[in-house]
Design an enzyme around this catalytic site. Sequence first.
Site, PDB file in Angstrom:
ATOM      1  N   CYS A 163       0.676  -1.299  -0.102  1.00  0.00           N
ATOM      2  CA  CYS A 163       0.026  -0.016  -0.046  1.00  0.00           C
ATOM      3  C   CYS A 163       0.781   1.052  -0.067  1.00  0.00           C
ATOM      4  CB  CYS A 163      -1.177   0.125   1.212  1.00  0.00           C
ATOM      5  SG  CYS A 163      -2.139  -1.386   1.155  1.00  0.00           S
ATOM      6  N   HIS A 296      -2.152   8.676   5.913  1.00  0.00           N
ATOM      7  CA  HIS A 296      -2.624   7.446   5.413  1.00  0.00           C
ATOM      8  C   HIS A 296      -3.947   6.839   5.979  1.00  0.00           C
ATOM      9  CE1 HIS A 296      -1.731   3.594   3.549  1.00  0.00           C
ATOM     10  NE2 HIS A 296      -1.851   2.801   4.652  1.00  0.00           N
ATOM     11  N   GLU A 307      -0.577   5.998  13.446  1.00  0.00           N
ATOM     12  CA  GLU A 307      -0.021   7.274  12.790  1.00  0.00           C
ATOM     13  C   GLU A 307      -0.191   8.390  13.534  1.00  0.00           C
ATOM     14  OE1 GLU A 307      -0.543   9.187   8.377  1.00  0.00           O
ATOM     15  OE2 GLU A 307      -2.185   7.737   8.885  1.00  0.00           O
ATOM     16  N   LYS A 328      -9.230   8.999   2.175  1.00  0.00           N
ATOM     17  CA  LYS A 328      -9.537   7.647   2.231  1.00  0.00           C
ATOM     18  C   LYS A 328     -11.031   7.560   2.660  1.00  0.00           C
ATOM     19  CE  LYS A 328      -5.351   5.190   2.073  1.00  0.00           C
ATOM     20  NZ  LYS A 328      -4.266   5.837   2.515  1.00  0.00           N
ATOM     21  N   HIS A 333      -9.608   2.822   0.025  1.00  0.00           N
ATOM     22  CA  HIS A 333      -8.142   2.390   0.123  1.00  0.00           C
ATOM     23  C   HIS A 333      -7.737   1.733  -1.260  1.00  0.00           C
ATOM     24  CE1 HIS A 333      -4.127   1.973   0.877  1.00  0.00           C
ATOM     25  NE2 HIS A 333      -4.528   1.029   2.209  1.00  0.00           N
ATOM     26  N   PHE A 392       1.758  -3.279   4.327  1.00  0.00           N
ATOM     27  CA  PHE A 392       2.170  -4.715   4.676  1.00  0.00           C
ATOM     28  C   PHE A 392       3.537  -5.017   4.803  1.00  0.00           C
ATOM     29  CE2 PHE A 392      -2.067  -7.214   3.998  1.00  0.00           C
ATOM     30  CZ  PHE A 392      -2.656  -6.471   5.056  1.00  0.00           C
TER      31      PHE A 392
END
Length: 406
Positions: A163, A296, A307, A328, A333, A392
């Site tokens: 991502c 993010h 975050e 998002k 996403h 990830f």
Amino acid sequence: MSKRVVITGLGIITPIGIGKDIFWEALINGKSGIKKVKSFDTSSYRSSLGGEVDDYNPEDFLSKEEIDPLDRSSQFIISTTIMALKDAQLKIDEFESERVSVIIGTTTATQSSFKNYHDAWVLKGYDSITLESVSKYGHESIHNIISNKYKLTGASVLMLNACAAGTYAIGQSYDLIKSGKADIVISGGTDAMSELAFCGFSNTRSLAKEACRPFDKNRDGLVVSEGAATLILESYENAISRCAHIYGEVIGYGLSCDANHMTAPDISGEGASLSINNALFDAQLNIDEIDYINAHGTGTSLNDLMETVAIKKVFGKKAYDIPISSIKSMIGHSFGASGAIEALTCALVLENGIIPPTINYNEPDPECDLNYVPNKSITKDVNVTLSNSYAFGGNNASIIIGKCKN
């Protein structure tokens, strides 16, 4: 001497609009593109929500002969590239082909075509496999379709850092131009809706049931989406020589790895804060010079907390003064495309002096207590932006884009 790197062209496809102007208008007005998924049956999954691009027609950009061998992800990125080159008023064939490179990020890549390929093999046998299905399945089509279409002989690279791939792609493009190894890089990210990814996130109980609510106390997951964005990066000298419009300048880029877990973020925020600090160091900026953070902000419990912790680690008390938003909440996403879409958003924030909101923000979380620009955009003169992407494997990337100073 290192070269300056500027952004001169933008192309985008998202669930809330195709093209930078339609996308931007929807974004600052808090429009949601999230609704019930139509492209596959979601009845057995935890959620039916997704961010699909309903109004995309590849024939608006490509001939039928060009469309047929391409997966939807590849169709997206070549379409956004056509938009971005037009926006940049860049006649690519007027430049030395070896000085123009392509770097694209993706996560699911051609998974949708792979599923069709697999299903045909299992259900109909080996003889049902066609050359067309094989070409659609190959990941190399995503970036090479751009190089081949425009006969570009510079580097052609596909970034697969989950991502964060879109941000990695733009950062590597920045490094390539900064070091003098390229004059122009076509950069960005793309991912089409993937049932395999949807299934995986459903099984890990990571999908939002009703809405994507980044940083809200009642957030319960992310929304799988699709889209693409292309940014034309070029050396400052090149852009000035052709009197190009400059949206902004890439001035810093930082990477790190949590080295902790394959899927869960490091809740201490150490890795995420390191990528921000690395970007600040690269840009030679101090914390007081960041005016906006594009988070993010996936809407999962752990990501948003991590975050927030990371931002506080880097900015201290200053963190409470910086507007932060997660787009998002509106577009979902889109994995490898998300970092590119969010970098493009930062360029438009600099251009227009408007910060988009985090929608669906209804109840503050005491542990996520920063200014997330709830529900309505705000007007603010922004000189420097920071965009974060986390993935990830603990892959973290942060990029700093500012107004271009003569």
